[in-house]
Scaffold this motif. Structure first.
Motif, PDB file in Angstrom:
ATOM      1  N   TRP A  81     -56.996  71.427  54.414  1.00  0.00           N
ATOM      2  CA  TRP A  81     -58.035  71.899  53.500  1.00  0.00           C
ATOM      3  C   TRP A  81     -58.794  70.715  52.903  1.00  0.00           C
ATOM      4  O   TRP A  81     -60.023  70.742  52.814  1.00  0.00           O
ATOM      5  CB  TRP A  81     -57.404  72.742  52.392  1.00  0.00           C
ATOM      6  N   LEU A  82     -58.066  69.683  52.491  1.00  0.00           N
ATOM      7  CA  LEU A  82     -58.714  68.511  51.908  1.00  0.00           C
ATOM      8  C   LEU A  82     -59.629  67.817  52.919  1.00  0.00           C
ATOM      9  O   LEU A  82     -60.738  67.401  52.582  1.00  0.00           O
ATOM     10  CB  LEU A  82     -57.667  67.522  51.386  1.00  0.00           C
ATOM     11  N   HIS A  83     -59.184  67.693  54.164  1.00  0.00           N
ATOM     12  CA  HIS A  83     -60.018  67.054  55.192  1.00  0.00           C
ATOM     13  C   HIS A  83     -61.249  67.886  55.506  1.00  0.00           C
ATOM     14  O   HIS A  83     -62.310  67.335  55.828  1.00  0.00           O
ATOM     15  CB  HIS A  83     -59.207  66.785  56.460  1.00  0.00           C
ATOM     16  N   PRO A  90     -62.050  58.595  49.397  1.00  0.00           N
ATOM     17  CA  PRO A  90     -62.033  57.160  49.106  1.00  0.00           C
ATOM     18  C   PRO A  90     -60.745  56.463  49.565  1.00  0.00           C
ATOM     19  O   PRO A  90     -60.684  55.249  49.579  1.00  0.00           O
ATOM     20  CB  PRO A  90     -62.170  57.104  47.587  1.00  0.00           C
ATOM     21  N   PHE A  91     -59.735  57.227  49.946  1.00  0.00           N
ATOM     22  CA  PHE A  91     -58.476  56.660  50.416  1.00  0.00           C
ATOM     23  C   PHE A  91     -57.878  57.608  51.440  1.00  0.00           C
ATOM     24  O   PHE A  91     -58.279  58.765  51.544  1.00  0.00           O
ATOM     25  CB  PHE A  91     -57.499  56.413  49.258  1.00  0.00           C
ATOM     26  N   ALA A  92     -56.931  57.104  52.199  1.00  0.00           N
ATOM     27  CA  ALA A  92     -56.309  57.905  53.252  1.00  0.00           C
ATOM     28  C   ALA A  92     -55.435  58.999  52.639  1.00  0.00           C
ATOM     29  O   ALA A  92     -54.605  58.737  51.775  1.00  0.00           O
ATOM     30  CB  ALA A  92     -55.471  57.015  54.154  1.00  0.00           C
ATOM     31  N   LEU A  93     -55.663  60.222  53.079  1.00  0.00           N
ATOM     32  CA  LEU A  93     -54.865  61.348  52.617  1.00  0.00           C
ATOM     33  C   LEU A  93     -53.713  61.559  53.598  1.00  0.00           C
ATOM     34  O   LEU A  93     -53.925  61.881  54.759  1.00  0.00           O
ATOM     35  CB  LEU A  93     -55.727  62.607  52.544  1.00  0.00           C
ATOM     36  N   THR A  94     -52.503  61.334  53.115  1.00  0.00           N
ATOM     37  CA  THR A  94     -51.321  61.447  53.967  1.00  0.00           C
ATOM     38  C   THR A  94     -50.304  62.378  53.325  1.00  0.00           C
ATOM     39  O   THR A  94     -50.409  62.698  52.137  1.00  0.00           O
ATOM     40  CB  THR A  94     -50.664  60.078  54.182  1.00  0.00           C
ATOM     41  N   GLN A  95     -49.310  62.788  54.093  1.00  0.00           N
ATOM     42  CA  GLN A  95     -48.242  63.611  53.531  1.00  0.00           C
ATOM     43  C   GLN A  95     -47.433  62.831  52.497  1.00  0.00           C
ATOM     44  O   GLN A  95     -46.958  63.417  51.528  1.00  0.00           O
ATOM     45  CB  GLN A  95     -47.338  64.132  54.642  1.00  0.00           C
TER      46      GLN A  95
END
Length: 130
Positions: A81-83, A90-95
């Motif tokens: 959903w975020l992607h 502004p930063f990498a969204l990771t688990q």
């Protein structure tokens, strides 16, 4: 599922931050909060008002929502959903990042729960208006 390993309403990942938040909030409420209210003087009535309690409830709901969205069972859907909805984060969204958000939101949930006044007379005593 193994009992005690994520099978209950509060998973083992949430117990530590939740209890730490409850303890921190209770200690703040007991020792620091009265001093803060004493320094505020006449403005203490704003801090102890019913509106402030409602705002605390809104903050609790937000923290619970973030904790639910970032829990391991929802993290993949939350990342998708975020992607989809963030054009250029502004930063990498990771688990792993969502796991830290989950831990922080769980801590804040416990903290906010401990900050709720137990009665109106407790708030009046703390603010010195009784």
């Amino acid at each position: 599922m193994v009992p005690g390993h994520g099978s209950g309403p509060i998973t083992h990942r949430a117990r530590g931050p939740l209890l730490l938040g409850l303890a921190s909030g209770a200690l703040f409420r007991k020792f620091v909060y009265p001093r803060v209210l004493a320094r505020l003087g006449g403005l203490a009535s704003w801090v102890t008002s019913a509106a402030n309690t409602w705002v605390l409830g809104v903050h609790l709901c937000i923290a619970l929502g973030v904790a639910a969205a970032c829990h391991a069972s929802n993290s993949v859907a939350t990342l998708m959903w975020l992607h989809e909805h963030l054009s250029a984060p502004p930063f990498a969204l990771t688990q792993e990042l969502l796991r830290w958000f989950f831990l922080g939101a769980t801590f804040l949930s416990g903290y906010y729960l401990a900050m709720f006044p137990s009665s109106d007379s407790e708030e009046e005593q703390a603010s010195g208006t009784a």
